[in-house]
Design an enzyme around this catalytic site. Sequence first.
Site, PDB file in Angstrom:
ATOM      1  N   LYS A 164     -29.968   1.640 -75.014  1.00 21.41           N
ATOM      2  CA  LYS A 164     -28.666   1.127 -75.058  1.00 21.41           C
ATOM      3  C   LYS A 164     -28.021   1.329 -73.493  1.00 21.41           C
ATOM      4  CE  LYS A 164     -24.059   2.640 -76.602  1.00 21.41           C
ATOM      5  NZ  LYS A 164     -23.499   3.620 -77.479  1.00 21.41           N
ATOM      6  N   ASP A 179     -17.680   2.287 -72.170  1.00 21.80           N
ATOM      7  CA  ASP A 179     -17.036   1.888 -73.418  1.00 21.80           C
ATOM      8  C   ASP A 179     -15.549   2.374 -73.208  1.00 21.80           C
ATOM      9  OD1 ASP A 179     -16.818   1.155 -76.047  1.00 21.80           O
ATOM     10  OD2 ASP A 179     -17.910   2.812 -76.718  1.00 21.80           O
ATOM     11  N   LYS A 215     -10.467   3.540 -77.306  1.00 20.21           N
ATOM     12  CA  LYS A 215     -10.557   5.102 -77.404  1.00 20.21           C
ATOM     13  C   LYS A 215      -9.323   5.739 -76.768  1.00 20.21           C
ATOM     14  CE  LYS A 215     -15.685   5.010 -76.722  1.00 20.21           C
ATOM     15  NZ  LYS A 215     -16.213   5.651 -77.979  1.00 20.21           N
ATOM     16  N   ASP A 264     -22.569   6.263 -71.426  1.00 20.72           N
ATOM     17  CA  ASP A 264     -22.961   5.473 -72.557  1.00 20.72           C
ATOM     18  C   ASP A 264     -24.343   4.775 -72.308  1.00 20.72           C
ATOM     19  OD1 ASP A 264     -22.560   5.215 -75.240  1.00 20.72           O
ATOM     20  OD2 ASP A 264     -20.953   3.717 -75.117  1.00 20.72           O
ATOM     21  N   ASP A 321     -15.604  -0.474 -81.431  1.00 19.69           N
ATOM     22  CA  ASP A 321     -16.346   0.713 -80.987  1.00 19.69           C
ATOM     23  C   ASP A 321     -17.475   0.988 -81.452  1.00 19.69           C
ATOM     24  OD1 ASP A 321     -16.094   2.760 -78.991  1.00 19.69           O
ATOM     25  OD2 ASP A 321     -15.070   4.154 -80.149  1.00 19.69           O
ATOM     26  N   GLU A 358     -20.049  -0.761 -80.901  1.00 24.22           N
ATOM     27  CA  GLU A 358     -20.661  -1.915 -80.130  1.00 24.22           C
ATOM     28  C   GLU A 358     -22.190  -1.779 -79.899  1.00 24.22           C
ATOM     29  OE1 GLU A 358     -20.584   0.990 -77.274  1.00 24.22           O
ATOM     30  OE2 GLU A 358     -19.076   0.636 -78.708  1.00 24.22           O
ATOM     31  N   ARG A 395     -24.635  -0.309 -81.474  1.00 25.34           N
ATOM     32  CA  ARG A 395     -25.677  -1.036 -82.397  1.00 25.34           C
ATOM     33  C   ARG A 395     -25.591  -2.533 -82.456  1.00 25.34           C
ATOM     34  NH1 ARG A 395     -22.340   2.113 -87.184  1.00 25.34           N
ATOM     35  NH2 ARG A 395     -22.104   3.441 -85.301  1.00 25.34           N
TER      36      ARG A 395
END
Length: 460
Positions: free
Chosen positions: A226, A231, A238, A249, A308, A310, A312
């Site tokens: 990933k 993010d 967030k 992230d 949020d 995202e 996956r």
Amino acid sequence: MIPFVVASSKADPKPIIVVEKSEFADWLEAQSAPHKRWIGSHGFDADGGKSLLLPASTGEIEAVVYIKDGDWNIWSLADLPSRLPEGTYAVAAEFTEKEATDVTTGWSLGTYTFDRYKKDDKKYATLILPKGADEEMVARTVKAVTLVRDLVNIPAGDLGPTALEAAASQVAGEFEAEQGNIVGEDLLTYHFPMVHAVGRAAADAPRLIDISWGDKAAPKVTLVGKGVCFDTGGLDIKSAAGMLMMKKDMGGAATVLGLAHMIMDANLPVRLRVLIPAVENSISGNAFHPGDILTSRKGKTVEIGNTDAEGRLILADALAAADEEAPDLLIDIATLTGAARIAVGTEIAATFTDDDALYAELAAQSEKEKDPVWRLPLWDDYRHLLDSKFADINNNASGGGYGGATTAGLFLKEFVEKAKSWVHFDVMAYNVRSRPGRPVGGEAFAMRALFALIKERYSR
């Protein structure tokens, strides 16, 4: 620079005297009166102490006494290079090859600092390479861990998708691996629609980084990481506190690059492929919305229950591409859910797989390498939590926050069918407390255990 020197060095090292905890009283009784007084004046004992400098009559360091409590492992000596005065030291102990390699690796990692933005003038103690240590393995591990830590620690302003691609190119170029990058609108042309959707709102275009290396006839090992370089949460934004550590992230991407570096450096007999969807989940007029329905690379439609969730989405497209080749082993690593941190804390890699034999191998290597993993269930009965009235699946489970790491794993499982074996890691990628050899900051979770597993499995 790795802070050890080869055994042929002309340096006159100070000995590190190893005393088993259970034998400390007998050892102390045999010491000279001045040393007994020195040890007593420092309140040093087998319970509260780990190491103590012993002075010579000249006032210089004569030796270091080290209390050994348990078996040798990678972290046994990792605090010594920063605690001991600058100089050269040698451990007065008999090691197996693995023990010698491990303690040298840990010593070297104990000197890691992230000094890109703040100069660090600290001097570290140097270790004479113990007899039997695999110097190449030490260097391989230290370089890979350093790569991961550095990438995670770099702030998002300096490590967006373009810079992550450049870092991947450095790794690929070192080993003459093939690399292809699909950028921006080309993601739609080459069928990575969810990678495009997540990253299209950012000024730094989304991309799919694709690296291949090794004999095409060898067993296929594919790594997916990933690469969310930052993010915001997207339109489901967030909080400020929630964004504070979102530079990490892309920790999954960093970890698969480190693992790939180890595999290629060791020239393991595999056909390696690395897939990194690299994006920023940003907010602008063309950001994807809650309620949107995206068509994935696999053809499944995905309703966006939360922008949020995202990670996956981009992993799903990359996993689908990896799965098309039916690899022998498919591994994905991601900083995916807060639920995994709630389940296993911040220092263990939450692990999901339906392959019992694979997990048994992984657990054994995890213990040997002191690189902790813990299996959580891919509980199929929770699949209904991902149901959507309007699409094949929803990216946000409707379980009121329960089982979030498992439902994220079940979402990814929908995109893996042909791989002989698949394992998913949901990791912190960050040390939130400082421990010997593991300072606060970026960290390579499960990487050493995975390298040991791949080496063992494919080098027989």
